[in-house]
Each structure stands twice: as C-alpha cells, then as structure tokens.
Scaffold this active site. Structure first.
Site, mmCIF file in Angstrom:
data_model
loop_
_atom_site.group_PDB
_atom_site.id
_atom_site.type_symbol
_atom_site.label_atom_id
_atom_site.label_comp_id
_atom_site.label_asym_id
_atom_site.label_seq_id
_atom_site.Cartn_x
_atom_site.Cartn_y
_atom_site.Cartn_z
ATOM 1 C CG ASP A 275 11.140 -4.586 0.041
ATOM 2 O OD1 ASP A 275 10.119 -5.302 -0.061
ATOM 3 O OD2 ASP A 275 11.703 -4.359 1.135
ATOM 4 C CG HIS A 276 7.736 -2.582 1.452
ATOM 5 N ND1 HIS A 276 6.489 -2.980 1.874
ATOM 6 C CD2 HIS A 276 8.627 -3.327 2.144
ATOM 7 C CE1 HIS A 276 6.625 -3.929 2.804
ATOM 8 N NE2 HIS A 276 7.905 -4.168 2.963
ATOM 9 C CG HIS B 222 8.674 -4.529 8.108
ATOM 10 N ND1 HIS B 222 7.421 -4.116 7.703
ATOM 11 C CD2 HIS B 222 9.159 -5.279 7.086
ATOM 12 C CE1 HIS B 222 7.167 -4.591 6.500
ATOM 13 N NE2 HIS B 222 8.195 -5.297 6.106
#
Length: 276
Positions: free
Chosen positions: A82-83, A177
């Site tokens: 992720d990311h 987020h």
C-alpha cells in the site's frame, strides 16, 4: 490455501460484483488477526502494508508470515503493498513475494505521476503483478503524513489510465485517511469517474465511511476498499485498557492475544457486512 495474485482475486470480484476489503497490518499479531478474520468471514480479501510500517519488520518478514499462515486458511488472500512511493519500494515488495503493489505518485504533477506509474507497470508486467495507482489526493492522515484533499478530475482519468497502464485506480471523492476528519463521499463524482475509467476503482479511508455508503460503491466499479485506522485503534485501545486496569500488568502474551482478538473480530464482521 496459498496466497493468490490480485489478478486472480479481481476475476472473482468482477464475477460476484462485490468489493474486497483491504486491511492494513503493521506487526505479527495484526497480520495473523487480519488473516484469521478474513477466514472467519468466509470471504476473500487483501492484507496490505505501507513502506512506513515496513520499517518495523521488513518486506521479507511480513511476506514470510503471510506465506506460512496462508497455508492454514480456506479463503483466497492477497498480500499488497500500500502507498509505495518509489520504484525501490516496488522492487522490494516484488522480490519479497507480494502479489500486488500500489505506486502512489499523487503528490507529483500529472505527467510525472504517469511517468512513474508507467515505469512501475513495465517492471511489474515481467512478474505478472497488478499495479494500483492514485489520481487526485486523498486527504487526512496516512501514517505520519497529513495531506489536503484534492478530488480526482474525471476528465483526466481515461488519459491517465491509458498512458500509465495501471490495473486499478485509487480516487479521491471526499474520502479521507484516518479518523480525525469526517468523509464526505461524493457519489455523483464517483459515478462520473466510473463512466470513463477503463479499470476498476479503489477507495482509501474506508474506516470512516458508513457501511451503507460502502455497499453503494459496488454500483460504480469500486472493487477494493482500504481499512486501516479502525483496526489499529482497536488494537491500541485493547492494550491501553489492560494498562489502565492494572499498571503492573506484565503478561504480554495475554495482552496481545486480546488485542489480536479485537482486530480479528472487526475484520470478520466488517468483511461479512461489506459482502452482505
């Protein structure tokens, strides 16, 4: 069942017209809790981790845990980066055995984001690994980074996907987020994006989005939703309660078993609810 590649899971999700929850891990206990929770639910899902959280363990460590644990479970599970922010992040994940990656060039300008994503896609194609990219900026707090929301422009979506070659696209539609800010999901914008996107869509910041909204996302080609803060909060609160109840508590195994159970229960419940 061994871990699966995200391409395999995408075929299943398209057929069933459902969304895969993607839960973020950090350590051994959270990793096992997520996998056990997915297995309890009876539905497939994704376990993912960011490079920032990998500073605690390393790529190979998390990959090996999930590989060993996956043999015990019956549902298909994908290990996803992720990311990822750099090409090196992607290389480390693939070399460790991840079955999917995200390259997040959302803080770059449009052309540079395309350039980085295309480079990653060309590399990942050699290993048959799908690539998630991001267009627009999702606000809120991710790890230690705070960003302002910049919604995805539908008029740029088709060009970005075509030029970059990405397999999934994370979009900004008022999702955030973390749990500090309230999401304000713009379903009309999502509809516009879904009508022009050649690839399935991803929604980040799933912890704060009401369940009834999450279920509606299925109507707009959303195939993956990220959930992190909700399970991290449950883990920390469980450990914190033990300390508040007994400042001399020393039985770490007892504490972590309960923290692990709290995460497992949320993962199972959330996954069932999304798929109901």
């Amino acid at each position: 069942m061994p871990l699966v590649n995200l391409y395999t899971l995408l075929d299943f999700l398209r057929e069933k017209k459902t969304i895969a929850p993607a839960f973020n891990t950090t350590n051994l206990e959270t990793t096992l809790a997520i996998m056990e929770g997915l297995n309890d639910s009876g539905y497939p899902g994704i376990i993912q981790i960011t490079p920032k959280n990998l500073e605690l363990s390393g790529y190979e460590f998390i990959a090996e845990i999930t590989k060993i644990a996956g043999q015990k479970f019956d549902v298909p599970i994908v290990l996803h980066l992720d990311h990822g922010k750099t090409f090196e992040d992607i290389k480390k994940a693939i070399q460790a055995g991840f079955g999917s990656v995200m390259i997040d060039g959302s803080d770059l300008d449009f052309e540079e984001n395309i350039k980085l994503t295309k480079r990653v896609k060309e590399y990942c194609r050699c290993f048959n690994i799908p690539v998630e990219a991001e267009l627009g900026v999702i606000g809120g707090k991710e790890d230690d980074q705070i960003t302002e929301n910049n919604k995805t422009n539908p008029s740029l979506v088709e060009e970005f996907v075509r030029k970059s070659g990405c397999d999934l696209l994370a979009v900004s539609i008022g999702n955030v987020h973390g749990l500090q800010d309230e999401p304000n999901i713009d379903l009309n914008l999502l509809k516009q994006i879904s009508e022009v996107s050649p690839v399935p869509l991803v929604i980040h910041g799933g912890s704060g989005i009401p369940l009834e909204i999450i279920r509606k996302l299925r109507e707009f080609n959303v195939i993956k939703i990220n959930i992190a803060s909700e399970i991290r909060k449950a883990f920390i609160q469980t450990v914190g309660k033990f300390y508040e109840d007994n400042r001399n508590e020393y039985n770490l195994v007892k504490v972590l078993i309960q923290a692990k159970k709290a995460v497992r229960d949320i993962v199972a419940s959330k996954t069932r609810s999304i798929n109901s």
